[in-house]
Design a protein around this motif. Structure first.
Motif, PDB file in Angstrom:
ATOM      1  N   CYS A  29     -60.289   4.189 -88.700  1.00 20.49           N
ATOM      2  CA  CYS A  29     -60.023   2.990 -87.897  1.00 20.49           C
ATOM      3  C   CYS A  29     -59.310   1.967 -88.771  1.00 20.49           C
ATOM      4  O   CYS A  29     -59.587   1.871 -89.971  1.00 20.49           O
ATOM      5  N   ILE A  30     -58.400   1.195 -88.138  1.00 17.14           N
ATOM      6  CA  ILE A  30     -57.769   0.090 -88.849  1.00 17.14           C
ATOM      7  C   ILE A  30     -58.301  -1.220 -88.273  1.00 17.14           C
ATOM      8  O   ILE A  30     -58.508  -1.334 -87.061  1.00 17.14           O
ATOM      9  N   GLY A  31     -58.553  -2.190 -89.135  1.00 14.14           N
ATOM     10  CA  GLY A  31     -58.999  -3.515 -88.704  1.00 14.14           C
ATOM     11  C   GLY A  31     -57.841  -4.492 -88.690  1.00 14.14           C
ATOM     12  O   GLY A  31     -56.805  -4.265 -89.321  1.00 14.14           O
ATOM     13  N   PHE A  52     -59.028  -0.411 -93.686  1.00 14.14           N
ATOM     14  CA  PHE A  52     -59.466   0.818 -93.037  1.00 14.14           C
ATOM     15  C   PHE A  52     -60.971   0.993 -93.174  1.00 14.14           C
ATOM     16  O   PHE A  52     -61.569   0.594 -94.183  1.00 14.14           O
ATOM     17  N   PHE A  53     -61.560   1.591 -92.141  1.00 14.75           N
ATOM     18  CA  PHE A  53     -62.956   2.022 -92.212  1.00 14.75           C
ATOM     19  C   PHE A  53     -63.055   3.295 -91.385  1.00 14.75           C
ATOM     20  O   PHE A  53     -62.046   3.770 -90.856  1.00 14.75           O
ATOM     21  N   SER A  54     -64.232   3.873 -91.310  1.00  8.41           N
ATOM     22  CA  SER A  54     -64.335   5.133 -90.571  1.00  8.41           C
ATOM     23  C   SER A  54     -65.640   5.200 -89.794  1.00  8.41           C
ATOM     24  O   SER A  54     -66.550   4.392 -89.996  1.00  8.41           O
ATOM     25  N   HIS A  78     -67.450  -4.925 -77.625  1.00  6.25           N
ATOM     26  CA  HIS A  78     -66.405  -3.944 -77.293  1.00  6.25           C
ATOM     27  C   HIS A  78     -65.124  -4.288 -78.043  1.00  6.25           C
ATOM     28  O   HIS A  78     -64.816  -5.459 -78.272  1.00  6.25           O
ATOM     29  N   GLU A  79     -64.387  -3.250 -78.445  1.00  7.51           N
ATOM     30  CA  GLU A  79     -63.023  -3.388 -78.966  1.00  7.51           C
ATOM     31  C   GLU A  79     -62.215  -2.252 -78.349  1.00  7.51           C
ATOM     32  O   GLU A  79     -62.391  -1.091 -78.729  1.00  7.51           O
ATOM     33  N   VAL A  80     -61.339  -2.564 -77.408  1.00  8.16           N
ATOM     34  CA  VAL A  80     -60.533  -1.515 -76.789  1.00  8.16           C
ATOM     35  C   VAL A  80     -59.352  -1.187 -77.698  1.00  8.16           C
ATOM     36  O   VAL A  80     -58.731  -2.092 -78.265  1.00  8.16           O
ATOM     37  N   GLU A  81     -59.046   0.110 -77.850  1.00  7.39           N
ATOM     38  CA  GLU A  81     -58.021   0.520 -78.816  1.00  7.39           C
ATOM     39  C   GLU A  81     -57.262   1.762 -78.331  1.00  7.39           C
ATOM     40  O   GLU A  81     -57.834   2.634 -77.681  1.00  7.39           O
ATOM     41  N   MET A  82     -55.990   1.849 -78.700  1.00  7.18           N
ATOM     42  CA  MET A  82     -55.266   3.109 -78.565  1.00  7.18           C
ATOM     43  C   MET A  82     -55.764   4.052 -79.663  1.00  7.18           C
ATOM     44  O   MET A  82     -56.005   3.625 -80.795  1.00  7.18           O
ATOM     45  N   LEU A 109     -63.096   2.980 -77.294  1.00  2.00           N
ATOM     46  CA  LEU A 109     -63.758   1.734 -77.689  1.00  2.00           C
ATOM     47  C   LEU A 109     -64.303   1.895 -79.108  1.00  2.00           C
ATOM     48  O   LEU A 109     -64.985   2.877 -79.401  1.00  2.00           O
ATOM     49  N   ASP A 110     -63.955   0.927 -79.952  1.00  2.00           N
ATOM     50  CA  ASP A 110     -64.566   0.824 -81.278  1.00  2.00           C
ATOM     51  C   ASP A 110     -65.759  -0.111 -81.124  1.00  2.00           C
ATOM     52  O   ASP A 110     -65.640  -1.316 -81.307  1.00  2.00           O
ATOM     53  N   LEU A 111     -66.903   0.473 -80.728  1.00  2.00           N
ATOM     54  CA  LEU A 111     -68.094  -0.364 -80.518  1.00  2.00           C
ATOM     55  C   LEU A 111     -68.597  -0.872 -81.867  1.00  2.00           C
ATOM     56  O   LEU A 111     -68.591  -0.139 -82.867  1.00  2.00           O
ATOM     57  N   ALA A 130     -72.388  -1.481 -89.225  1.00  2.00           N
ATOM     58  CA  ALA A 130     -71.819  -2.267 -88.122  1.00  2.00           C
ATOM     59  C   ALA A 130     -70.883  -1.430 -87.258  1.00  2.00           C
ATOM     60  O   ALA A 130     -70.720  -1.706 -86.068  1.00  2.00           O
ATOM     61  N   LYS A 131     -70.270  -0.415 -87.860  1.00  2.00           N
ATOM     62  CA  LYS A 131     -69.193   0.317 -87.185  1.00  2.00           C
ATOM     63  C   LYS A 131     -69.491   1.793 -86.939  1.00  2.00           C
ATOM     64  O   LYS A 131     -69.007   2.362 -85.968  1.00  2.00           O
ATOM     65  N   GLY A 132     -70.232   2.437 -87.831  1.00  2.00           N
ATOM     66  CA  GLY A 132     -70.314   3.900 -87.802  1.00  2.00           C
ATOM     67  C   GLY A 132     -71.611   4.444 -87.247  1.00  2.00           C
ATOM     68  O   GLY A 132     -72.091   5.473 -87.702  1.00  2.00           O
TER      69      GLY A 132
HETATM   70 MN    MN Z   1     -61.592  -2.057 -84.088  1.00  2.00          MN
END
Ligand code: MN
Length: 228
Positions: A29-31, A52-54, A78-82, A109-111, A130-132
């Motif tokens: 994922c890119i922030g 970047f994170f994963s 929510h974070e909507v992403e391509m 979604l990058d929840l 927070a992300k994974g």
């Molecule tokens: Mn994101």
């Protein structure tokens, strides 16, 4: 050779118009890839330093499945992403060749457990919790690049309970898909099966139990689901 315990299933995403599934290797994922979202987070987007994170591959939620509300948060965002799926990988992939590695596109979604992310940022700690987390990556079926080409300027949107929360044009990404692949390939050997979440626009906000979301990347993919 026999495995010591039963081997884990390979997480996989349906491919639209086929009975095939795309096996997921890693999720990158890119922030801060949209200036308006960087601003709403009190940051500035920096072209010199992509973030970047994963997430774990098995964080995907497919088939418009229910998303269990995660533990240890009271501020799920929510974070909507391509989303980009790679057919082939490599190291030090030049920008000009990067799209040759793309298998297809989706919307996801990058929840984010925003409260845990705020603590991690304040303490200079990693973002993993927070992300994974489990079920943190709902994703639509994949559309083949060989069918639809490479989307460069498409409407990306998210409604929650019918109310518009996020919308943008993917043409306003700070790092393009080709540039993201190039930058990632300088840090990691990319592999077939890798997924890339390409960043979210402004409008990130809370999701609660019972909320229904509808994400769309126009001309490419749709994703629906419910927090349970
Ligand atoms: Mn994101």
């Amino acid at each position: 050779m026999t495995y010591a315990i039963a081997p884990h299933a390979i997480p996989a995403i349906p491919v639209t118009g086929t009975d095939m599934r795309f096996p997921v290797h890693r999720i990158y994922c890119i922030g801060r890839n949209y200036a308006d979202h960087a601003r709403e987070m009190g940051a500035t987007a920096d072209r010199a330093n992509p973030i970047f994170f994963s997430k774990p591959a098995d964080a995907i939620v497919i088939d418009d499945g229910d998303v269990p509300y995660p533990p240890a948060t009271s501020d799920l965002h929510h974070e909507v992403e391509m989303v980009v799926a790679l057919a082939t990988g490599g190291r030090d992939i030049p920008v000009a060749r990067a799209l040759d590695h793309v298998y297809g596109y989706a919307v996801g979604l990058d929840l984010t457990r925003r409260d845990l992310q705020a603590i991690a940022k304040a303490k200079g700690n990693p973002w993993d919790a927070a992300k994974g987390f489990d079920h943190s990556a709902p994703v639509s079926a994949l559309r083949l690049a060989s069918e639809i080409g490479h989307p460069t300027s498409n409407r990306l949107s998210l409604t929650v309970n019918g109310e518009m929360r996020q919308q943008t044009d993917t043409g306003s990404m700070i790092f393009s898909v080709a540039e993201i692949i190039h930058e990632l390939s300088r840090l990691y050997e990319l592999q077939s099966g890798d997924l890339i979440f390409t960043g979210t626009p402004a409008g990130v906000a809370v999701l609660k139990r019972g909320d229904r979301f509808h994400a769309e990347l126009a001309g490419v993919a749709m994703l629906e689901g419910k927090l349970v």
